[in-house]
Design a protein around this motif. Sequence first.
Motif, mmCIF file in Angstrom:
data_model
loop_
_atom_site.group_PDB
_atom_site.id
_atom_site.type_symbol
_atom_site.label_atom_id
_atom_site.label_comp_id
_atom_site.label_asym_id
_atom_site.label_seq_id
_atom_site.Cartn_x
_atom_site.Cartn_y
_atom_site.Cartn_z
ATOM 1 N N MET A 24 -59.930 -11.798 -89.207
ATOM 2 C CA MET A 24 -59.815 -10.464 -90.497
ATOM 3 C C MET A 24 -59.569 -10.253 -90.819
ATOM 4 N N VAL A 25 -58.371 -9.448 -90.089
ATOM 5 C CA VAL A 25 -57.655 -8.379 -90.177
ATOM 6 C C VAL A 25 -56.679 -8.735 -90.907
ATOM 7 N N PHE A 26 -55.366 -9.492 -90.228
ATOM 8 C CA PHE A 26 -54.852 -10.140 -90.928
ATOM 9 C C PHE A 26 -53.905 -11.268 -91.037
ATOM 10 N N TRP A 27 -54.250 -12.780 -91.112
ATOM 11 C CA TRP A 27 -54.459 -13.570 -91.254
ATOM 12 C C TRP A 27 -53.224 -13.977 -90.515
ATOM 13 N N PRO A 28 -51.859 -13.197 -90.754
ATOM 14 C CA PRO A 28 -51.120 -13.918 -89.765
ATOM 15 C C PRO A 28 -50.922 -13.972 -88.178
ATOM 16 N N LEU A 29 -51.369 -12.485 -88.231
ATOM 17 C CA LEU A 29 -51.936 -12.085 -86.523
ATOM 18 C C LEU A 29 -53.376 -13.573 -85.673
ATOM 19 N N GLY A 30 -54.253 -14.198 -87.056
ATOM 20 C CA GLY A 30 -54.943 -15.039 -86.134
ATOM 21 C C GLY A 30 -54.146 -16.009 -85.950
ATOM 22 N N LEU A 31 -53.451 -16.413 -86.581
ATOM 23 C CA LEU A 31 -52.555 -17.327 -87.004
ATOM 24 C C LEU A 31 -51.542 -17.455 -86.015
#
Length: 143
Positions: A24-31
């Motif tokens: 939700m914040v920044f897709w690379p973090l979720g990845l």
Amino acid sequence: MTQTAMIRPAWTPATIALMILGFMVFWPLGLAMLAYILFGDRLDTFKSDVNRAADGFACSFRRSTHAPRTSTGNVAFDEWRDAEMARLDEERKKLDEMRQEFDQHMRDLRMARDRTEFEQFMADRKASQNKAKKGRSVPEIDG
């Protein structure tokens, strides 16, 4: 490293929440969190392999830098130094072997704990399914 941490490479509520928040914040973090969940258990092995390779490289570099100054002019000192260096190398090899054995022991303990938790989950699940089946199989009497 304690294995009771909430953020460990497994599908725990904390890691799932961090993964969703990361997307939700920044897709690379979720990845990155997803990659940690899936492949994080291999990080210890990867880290130890990299450390071992770096140690080997550093040892070979140290040996090559000691090679030119093999003789100090004092034969007794040179013999003592060579013997001490050999002894220290042997001690280092023993410590590296002990570290590898301990790392394997910790992996085995983690696997045993995970297996126990899974077996407990399956037993609880089976017990709840049996309760649900018994609860449905009782005929209702209207009266």
